[in-house]
Scaffold this motif. Structure first.
Motif, PDB file in Angstrom:
ATOM      1  N   ILE A   1      11.141   8.484   0.870  1.00 53.37           N
ATOM      2  CA  ILE A   1      10.865   9.677   1.678  1.00 53.37           C
ATOM      3  C   ILE A   1      11.069  10.931   0.838  1.00 53.37           C
ATOM      4  CG2 ILE A   1      11.679  11.026   3.649  1.00 53.37           C
ATOM      5  CD1 ILE A   1      12.235   8.393   5.088  1.00 53.37           C
ATOM      6  N   ALA A   2      12.142  10.955   0.046  1.00 50.40           N
ATOM      7  CA  ALA A   2      12.355  12.100  -0.842  1.00 50.40           C
ATOM      8  C   ALA A   2      11.234  12.211  -1.873  1.00 50.40           C
ATOM      9  CB  ALA A   2      13.709  11.960  -1.545  1.00 50.40           C
ATOM     10  N   GLN A   3      10.800  11.099  -2.408  1.00 49.02           N
ATOM     11  CA  GLN A   3       9.722  11.097  -3.397  1.00 49.02           C
ATOM     12  C   GLN A   3       8.426  11.627  -2.794  1.00 49.02           C
ATOM     13  OE1 GLN A   3       8.205   7.195  -4.682  1.00 49.02           O
ATOM     14  NE2 GLN A   3       8.639   7.816  -6.787  1.00 49.02           N
ATOM     15  N   GLU A   4       8.092  11.162  -1.592  1.00 52.46           N
ATOM     16  CA  GLU A   4       6.868  11.615  -0.950  1.00 52.46           C
ATOM     17  C   GLU A   4       6.974  13.098  -0.571  1.00 52.46           C
ATOM     18  OE1 GLU A   4       3.127  11.768   0.557  1.00 52.46           O
ATOM     19  OE2 GLU A   4       4.052  10.176  -0.632  1.00 52.46           O
TER      20      GLU A   4
ATOM     21  N   ALA B   1       2.566   9.818   7.555  1.00 51.27           N
ATOM     22  CA  ALA B   1       2.530   8.541   8.283  1.00 51.27           C
ATOM     23  C   ALA B   1       3.371   7.491   7.561  1.00 51.27           C
ATOM     24  CB  ALA B   1       1.088   8.067   8.436  1.00 51.27           C
ATOM     25  N   GLY B   2       3.296   7.471   6.225  1.00 49.15           N
ATOM     26  CA  GLY B   2       4.120   6.526   5.463  1.00 49.15           C
ATOM     27  C   GLY B   2       5.601   6.806   5.616  1.00 49.15           C
ATOM     28  N   MET B   3       5.987   8.098   5.601  1.00 46.87           N
ATOM     29  CA  MET B   3       7.395   8.440   5.802  1.00 46.87           C
ATOM     30  C   MET B   3       7.860   8.045   7.194  1.00 46.87           C
ATOM     31  SD  MET B   3       8.075  12.058   3.827  1.00 46.87           S
ATOM     32  CE  MET B   3       6.709  12.981   4.536  1.00 46.87           C
TER      33      MET B   3
ATOM     34  N   ASP C   1       3.096   5.819  -2.912  1.00 44.94           N
ATOM     35  CA  ASP C   1       4.220   6.609  -3.397  1.00 44.94           C
ATOM     36  C   ASP C   1       4.209   6.729  -4.912  1.00 44.94           C
ATOM     37  OD1 ASP C   1       4.994   6.886  -0.801  1.00 44.94           O
ATOM     38  OD2 ASP C   1       6.543   5.342  -0.862  1.00 44.94           O
ATOM     39  N   LEU C   2       3.901   5.622  -5.588  1.00 42.40           N
ATOM     40  CA  LEU C   2       3.852   5.659  -7.046  1.00 42.40           C
ATOM     41  C   LEU C   2       2.783   6.626  -7.541  1.00 42.40           C
ATOM     42  CD1 LEU C   2       4.237   1.855  -7.887  1.00 42.40           C
ATOM     43  CD2 LEU C   2       5.907   3.649  -8.339  1.00 42.40           C
ATOM     44  N   VAL C   3       1.593   6.524  -6.955  1.00 36.34           N
ATOM     45  CA  VAL C   3       0.503   7.391  -7.395  1.00 36.34           C
ATOM     46  C   VAL C   3       0.799   8.849  -7.084  1.00 36.34           C
ATOM     47  CG1 VAL C   3      -1.932   7.939  -7.023  1.00 36.34           C
ATOM     48  CG2 VAL C   3      -1.224   5.556  -7.234  1.00 36.34           C
ATOM     49  N   ALA C   4       1.291   9.103  -5.849  1.00 30.91           N
ATOM     50  CA  ALA C   4       1.577  10.493  -5.476  1.00 30.91           C
ATOM     51  C   ALA C   4       2.649  11.094  -6.375  1.00 30.91           C
ATOM     52  CB  ALA C   4       2.014  10.545  -4.010  1.00 30.91           C
TER      53      ALA C   4
ATOM     54  N   ALA D   1       0.833  -1.209   0.000  1.00 28.07           N
ATOM     55  CA  ALA D   1       0.000   0.000   0.000  1.00 28.07           C
ATOM     56  C   ALA D   1       0.865   1.257   0.000  1.00 28.07           C
ATOM     57  CB  ALA D   1      -0.926  -0.007   1.210  1.00 28.07           C
ATOM     58  N   ARG D   2       1.963   1.242   0.773  1.00 27.65           N
ATOM     59  CA  ARG D   2       2.852   2.396   0.766  1.00 27.65           C
ATOM     60  C   ARG D   2       3.511   2.572  -0.588  1.00 27.65           C
ATOM     61  NH1 ARG D   2       4.283   0.482   5.977  1.00 27.65           N
ATOM     62  NH2 ARG D   2       6.133  -0.514   5.115  1.00 27.65           N
TER      63      ARG D   2
END
Length: 416
Positions: A312-315, A364-366, A196-199, A191-192
């Motif tokens: 984390i950088a991507q998000e 929260a994911g980061m 990340d891919l979608v965001a 899910a994370r």
């Protein structure tokens, strides 16, 4: 017929959390029947009119009821036939030989102990001992102390089987809980990854669409045919890039979902800390004003640490596109010293917007990724900026960067 009986026995055992195979209760009851037949032969009681022949249906009625109706008899009903048959046989002991009838009591004690528990097994053993004492009072019974040892042996065997069964049940539950935890963790990880891919893809697409919208505005303001053609070409390039990013994101999501479904997806190398420079270039190419400073060798980091820092950088960059001003400069700094690393992403807070409060799904994911790495993550307003600062190990010292084209700055020891 045999398959139906076997299926019924196994279902009955499963319902009562008894992990013995189907043949164990069958063997136990067959052993009791054989014991009765041998005891009858020692008494010359195999003639059709001998009253002791009633012992055969007494030991056979309980398994027939349970195996054919798939019912579960209570311990006292299951053992009553065997105890009564043993009492009848001991009432007429064989002449001068050791009797096999008390073995019936030992088998019943072992079965009830293994099936129902220690208390029930002790109850059957106590009843059996009373039967043996009653038989010993009368003359003709040979080896009474040996029969008491048979009862004790039956209880010990049943207790051992009971302990083994409970250990198997506990092990099965532990495996099921471990499987559930692993499945939940894998779903959260996937899910994370999908988040990340979608965001990331949506952030790139939004930047491209923003550029296309501005280019369309330039088309309306263009004074010559050449300027109009150039503006239209910019719109077409921006929309083409957005389409390419969308298609790539859809392919990545399909691979992730396929891996979750059956694990047969094609394997691809996961990004690492060394790919953060390419990520920044991609965002800058889409129109984000971003500067990048890299110190040290990101390739020296373990794969898991590199992937976590990359995500984390991507998000963080995706959050900049969603929440900050498009023209606000973003600063990304990565410093690596051996197995220690520090990633810092900062951007000016947009004027007139409330500061974020609490953890959204991205933060929260980061935080979850940083926790998995054993890193410290701080995310929040600092002065007039929003800062995401993650440190893997003690804080690493950073150096001065050298400016490169396209809005990147890369440290002297790094490469863009």
């Amino acid at each position: 017929m045999l398959r139906w009986l076997r299926a019924g026995i196994e279902a009955n055992l499963e319902r009562h959390q008894i992990l013995y195979p189907w043949w164990v209760p069958v063997a136990s009851h067959l052993g009791q029947v054989v014991t009765v037949l041998v005891a009858l032969s020692l008494r010359d009681a195999l003639w059709p009119l001998d009253p002791l022949l009633v012992c055969l249906p007494l030991v056979a009625v309980s398994p027939l009821v349970q195996f054919t109706t798939h019912r579960w008899l209570p311990w006292w009903a299951d053992s009553a036939g065997s105890v009564l048959a043993a009492a009848l046989l001991l009432a007429r002991p064989p002449d001068g030989v050791l009797d096999l009838a008390p073995v019936l009591l030992g088998l019943a004690t072992a079965e009830i102990t293994a099936r129902d528990g220690l208390r029930e097994g002790l109850s059957v053993a106590a009843i059996g001992q009373v039967v043996l004492i009653g038989a010993a009072i009368r003359p003709g019974l040979v080896g009474a102390p040996l029969y008491t040892l048979e009862l004790l042996l039956g209880f010990v065997i049943g207790a051992m089987l009971l302990w083994q069964m409970r250990a198997l049940v506990a092990e099965r539950r532990a495996r099921e809980q471990a499987w559930e935890r692993a499945t939940t963790a894998e779903r959260e990880r996937i899910a994370r990854e999908i988040h990340d891919l979608v965001a990331h893809s949506l952030s790139i697409s939004l930047l491209q669409v923003t550029g296309a919208r501005r280019a369309l505005r330039d088309v309306g303001e263009a004074g010559s045919a050449q300027e109009t053609a150039e503006a239209v070409a910019e719109v077409d390039a921006a929309l083409a890039d957005a389409e390419q990013v969308g298609r790539r994101a859809m392919a990545d999501i399909r691979r992730a979902v396929s891996a979750m479904a059956d694990g047969s997806a094609e394997r691809h190398a996961l990004p690492g800390a060394g790919d953060i420079a390419a990520l920044v270039r991609e965002m800058a190419g889409a129109g984000l004003a971003v500067e990048y400073d890299e110190q040290g060798d990101p390739g020296a980091l373990p794969a898991a640490a590199g992937l976590g820092l990359y995500r984390i950088a991507q998000e963080s960059l995706a959050n900049v596109v969603k929440h900050a001003d498009a023209d606000a400069p973003v600063r990304v700094r990565l410093s690596v010293t051996g197995a220690q690393a520090r990633l810092r992403v900062s951007n000016p807070l947009p004027a007139g917007r409330p500061r974020p409060d609490g953890l959204g799904s991205g933060l929260a994911g980061m935080q979850a990724r940083a926790t998995q790495l054993g890193a410290r993550l701080e995310a929040g307003p600092a002065g007039g900026d929003w800062v995401v600062d993650v440190r893997l190990g003690p804080p690493a010292r950073t150096g001065h960067g050298v400016a490169l084209p396209c809005g990147h700055t890369v440290g002297k020891a790094g490469t863009a």
